[in-house]
Design an enzyme around this catalytic site. Structure first.
Site, mmCIF file in Angstrom:
data_model
loop_
_atom_site.group_PDB
_atom_site.id
_atom_site.type_symbol
_atom_site.label_atom_id
_atom_site.label_comp_id
_atom_site.label_asym_id
_atom_site.label_seq_id
_atom_site.Cartn_x
_atom_site.Cartn_y
_atom_site.Cartn_z
ATOM 1 C CD GLU A 133 16.926 -13.491 -6.242
ATOM 2 O OE1 GLU A 133 16.302 -13.967 -5.273
ATOM 3 O OE2 GLU A 133 16.642 -12.392 -6.737
ATOM 4 C CE LYS A 189 13.737 -11.480 -8.777
ATOM 5 N NZ LYS A 189 14.392 -11.254 -7.520
ATOM 6 C CD1 TRP A 211 0.070 -6.422 -2.842
ATOM 7 C CD2 TRP A 211 -0.343 -6.923 -0.719
ATOM 8 N NE1 TRP A 211 0.391 -7.749 -2.651
ATOM 9 C CE2 TRP A 211 0.142 -8.077 -1.356
ATOM 10 C CE3 TRP A 211 -0.681 -7.000 0.637
ATOM 11 C CZ2 TRP A 211 0.306 -9.296 -0.691
ATOM 12 C CZ3 TRP A 211 -0.513 -8.213 1.305
ATOM 13 C CH2 TRP A 211 -0.025 -9.339 0.628
ATOM 14 C CG HIS A 271 18.026 -37.105 -2.180
ATOM 15 N ND1 HIS A 271 18.279 -38.421 -1.870
ATOM 16 C CD2 HIS A 271 19.220 -36.477 -2.189
ATOM 17 C CE1 HIS A 271 19.590 -38.569 -1.685
ATOM 18 N NE2 HIS A 271 20.182 -37.414 -1.875
ATOM 19 C CG ASN A 296 1.247 0.985 4.360
ATOM 20 O OD1 ASN A 296 2.374 1.426 4.381
ATOM 21 N ND2 ASN A 296 1.019 -0.291 4.197
ATOM 22 N N GLY A 297 -1.164 -0.901 6.331
ATOM 23 C CA GLY A 297 -0.863 -1.751 7.488
ATOM 24 C C GLY A 297 -2.026 -2.676 7.787
ATOM 25 C CB CYS A 300 -0.958 0.095 1.170
ATOM 26 S SG CYS A 300 -2.167 -1.207 1.222
ATOM 27 C CE LYS A 345 11.797 -2.890 -5.017
ATOM 28 N NZ LYS A 345 12.205 -4.277 -5.262
ATOM 29 C CD GLU A 360 9.925 -12.002 -7.651
ATOM 30 O OE1 GLU A 360 9.169 -11.642 -6.737
ATOM 31 O OE2 GLU A 360 11.152 -11.819 -7.593
ATOM 32 N NE ARG A 382 4.580 1.719 0.089
ATOM 33 C CZ ARG A 382 5.525 1.446 0.980
ATOM 34 N NH1 ARG A 382 6.784 1.575 0.642
ATOM 35 N NH2 ARG A 382 5.217 1.056 2.191
#
Ligand code: G6P
Length: 611
Positions: free
Chosen positions: A484, A488, A73, A507, A99-100, A2, A606, A491, A27
């Protein structure tokens, strides 16, 4: 998570807010909205991205000198117009953005419903807003006092901003746990989640602290704590230029940020690394070098890509410093009653410096007497401020939701810290120390070489874009790079991807290998090379498609792989700063090839300021 922005002053508020929302869209982009206040309080909101809100407002009366905006968000309630912010109070007199998360909102909601309140949305925000209005009505007090009383009962994290139709010359904001910056102009004030909406107008800012309340008029800023005592605002100068938050000719921020890496790594090393004198200057580390070098244990905490940087650093620290290192997801660390002793060092890694899980993990470790070292990108952010010491990564604003340049800068900083500690402990000999200093120094030039793969990787992405799954494998220092790379890809391109230690493949994941599965090996020349060659053979025997990141001159893997991305030779400890870059490009071009908005991948944000 947000974004909030607000303005009060002589300018037209709407254009300032709209531009600010576009800068904060990273955000969250589930919905957006604005509240504008002149004689009347007008609230406009819309599901979807800011551009959709903008289109819907063409022709509307947007004239106002005070206003606020929000890009969401979603946490409580699905993304739709109804749940979009700003919210209006029952009387319609107040509007609020948030925001929160208000954790005890159910209890507050029930109390209000018993009093006859009816809610128009499913959000915790509307509950808090009506709770404030209810207090104001019952206590016959001003908005400021009502906010103070309400916040004493609130459990959770918030930045809130309120507008009151009856006091059009005032904005009220408060913070606990989520970020809030005030920009101080000449006869005007700006409020935002970060400095990007403000920098165009002023470089003078105040970072609001937890449990502080800001009362803003055009020409006056009053800061108070929840006990109603005034606090002197600490005004800081922003060290950021407009160009840093613009695309600069690139199609996406993500591509720009990938291409910035020679410069960002250089900036990160600049003024610190001196290969001639053989020194690393980091004041924040030097000041606490004894504590750091005598630590019995180091725990790295972080989330997402920052957690991956911690995983690489685990290998680096253990190798160079011979101190045991653990790497923890911040969210798991906080809630499993971790064993932390005084004298333990926690290295908290975060690009934004605002990730809620990392913040609460730090608080927990602090309670137990640990020493907190922050490795953070955003200057003045919450984690930078609550850490006992730290080193900034100096990568500049990272706007693409998927982290790229922040990761390589984190690796550079963590490697320098490890080298400093190793030197202090005497756990590294001079030859190796000087060699690694030189290797670090050469990274920016080598990154430039890696970036020349751009065109070839674009073609590779086209070739594999229809894959349903992908496996990323690496060993040693490159194990976390494989994780990583997989993160990437998933997402940005929504292709399901898993990262694994290459040897663990047999395994489980080997069961997935067939001719349709691309298997990306991060296999630069290092002490594990022979072993990973065997792992490649195992995949090849099962007809998997081999895509490999390899070092120059590696004819062995080249002859086995379907596709190779060849990068310059580097010490294995430094190699992740190079080997990750082709994987960033591969994810980027896969997302682009599939027509996705790579800077704003679905459902992500983000800066994740909720736990
Ligand atoms: C989000 C972002 C990731 C980031 C993670 C941790 O999930 O999308 O790119 O790695 O948060 O964020 P931090 O700011 O703490 O590094």
């Amino acid at each position: 998570m947000c974004g909030i922005v607000a303005y009060i002053g002589p300018r037209e508020a709407y254009p300032v807010i709209l531009k600010g929302l576009k800068r904060l869209e990273y955000r969250g982009y589930d919905s957006s909205g604005v509240a504008l206040l002149n004689d009347e309080l007008r609230v406009y909101k819309k599901k979807g991205k800011v551009a959709e809100l903008e289109d819907s407002l063409v022709g509307k009366d947007l004239h106002a000198h005070a206003g606020m905006g929000h890009t969401r968000w979603a946490t409580h309630g699905e993304p739709n117009d109804r749940n979009a912010h700003p919210h209006s109070s029952a009387s319609g007199r107040l509007a609020m953005i948030h925001n929160g998360i208000i954790e005890n909102y159910t209890q507050l909601k029930q109390e209000l419903m018993r009093k006859g309140y009816v809610f128009k949305s499913d959000t915790d925000t509307e509950v808090l807003l009506n709770f404030i209005e209810d207090i104001q009505q019952n206590n016959q007090c001003g908005l400021e006092e009502a906010v103070r009383i309400a916040l004493k009962r609130v459990v959770g994290a918030y930045v809130i901003v309120l507008l009151d139709r009856d006091t059009p010359d005032t904005l009220i904001a408060a913070r606990k746990g989520s970020p809030l910056v005030i920009g101080i102009g000449k006869g005007e004030h700006f409020l935002a989640s970060d400095a990007s909406p403000i920098i165009e107008y002023t470089k003078e800012v105040v970072y609001v602290n937890d449990y502080e309340l800001a009362i803003l008029k055009s020409d006056e800023l009053i800061l108070k704590n929840l006990g109603n005592d005034k606090i002197t605002p600490f005004i800081q100068k922003l060290d950021m230029e407009m160009a840093a938050i613009e695309k600069g000719g690139y199609e996406h921020f993500m591509l720009k940020e990938i291409f910035e890496q020679p410069a960002t790594i250089f900036d990160c090393l600049r003024g610190r690394l001196d290969v001639v004198k053989g020194t690393i200057t980091m004041a924040g580390i030097q000041q606490h070098i004894e504590k750091l070098s005598t630590a019995k244990r180091i725990i790295m905490i972080g989330c997402g890509t920052s957690w991956h940087a911690g995983l690489v650093a685990e290998y680096v620290f253990e190798e160079l410093c011979r101190i045991p290192v653990e790497v923890e997801y911040a969210s798991e660390f906080r809630y499993r009653n971790p064993v932390v002793h005084p004298g333990d060092v926690i290295i908290a890694i975060s690009q934004s410096g605002e990730t809620a899980d990392t913040i609460v993990a730090i608080e927990k470790a602090k309670e137990n007497g640990a020493f907190i070292l922050g490795v953070v990108n955003v200057v003045g952010s919450s984690i930078a401020r609550i850490s006992n010491a730290g080193a900034y990564t100096h990568a500049g604003p990272e706007i693409g939701v998927a982290s790229t340049k922040a990761f390589t800068a984190q690796l550079a900083v963590l490697t320098m810290i490890a080298l400093k500690i190793a030197k202090e402990r005497g756990s590294i000999d001079t030859t190796r120390y000087m060699h690694l200093l030189n290797e670090l120094h050469s990274v920016p030039e080598k990154v430039k070489e890696v970036l020349k793969l751009n065109g070839a990787i674009q073609k590779l992405a086209e070739k594999y874009k229809e894959a349903k799954d992908a496996l990323y494998l690496g060993r040693g220092y490159n194990f976390a790079v494989a994780l990583e790379g997989a993160l990437k890809l998933k997402e940005i391109s929504y292709i399901h991807a898993e990262g694994y230690p290459a040897a663990e493949m047999k395994h489980g994941p080997i069961a997935l290998v067939d001719e349709a599965l691309p298997v990306v090996f991060v296999a630069t020349r290092d002490s594990y090379h022979e072993k990973i060659v065997s792992n490649i053979q195992e995949v090849k025997a099962r007809k998997g498609k081999i895509v490999a990141v390899i070092s120059e001159g590696d004819t062995i893997i080249e002859s086995m792989a379907d596709d190779c991305m060849v990068i310059p030779e580097a010490d294995e400890l430094i190699a992740p700063m190079l080997s990750v870059i082709p994987l960033q490009l591969l994810a980027y071009y896969s997302g682009v090839a599939k027509g996705y908005d790579v800077d704003k991948p679905r459902n992500l944000a983000k800066s994740v300021t909720v736990e």
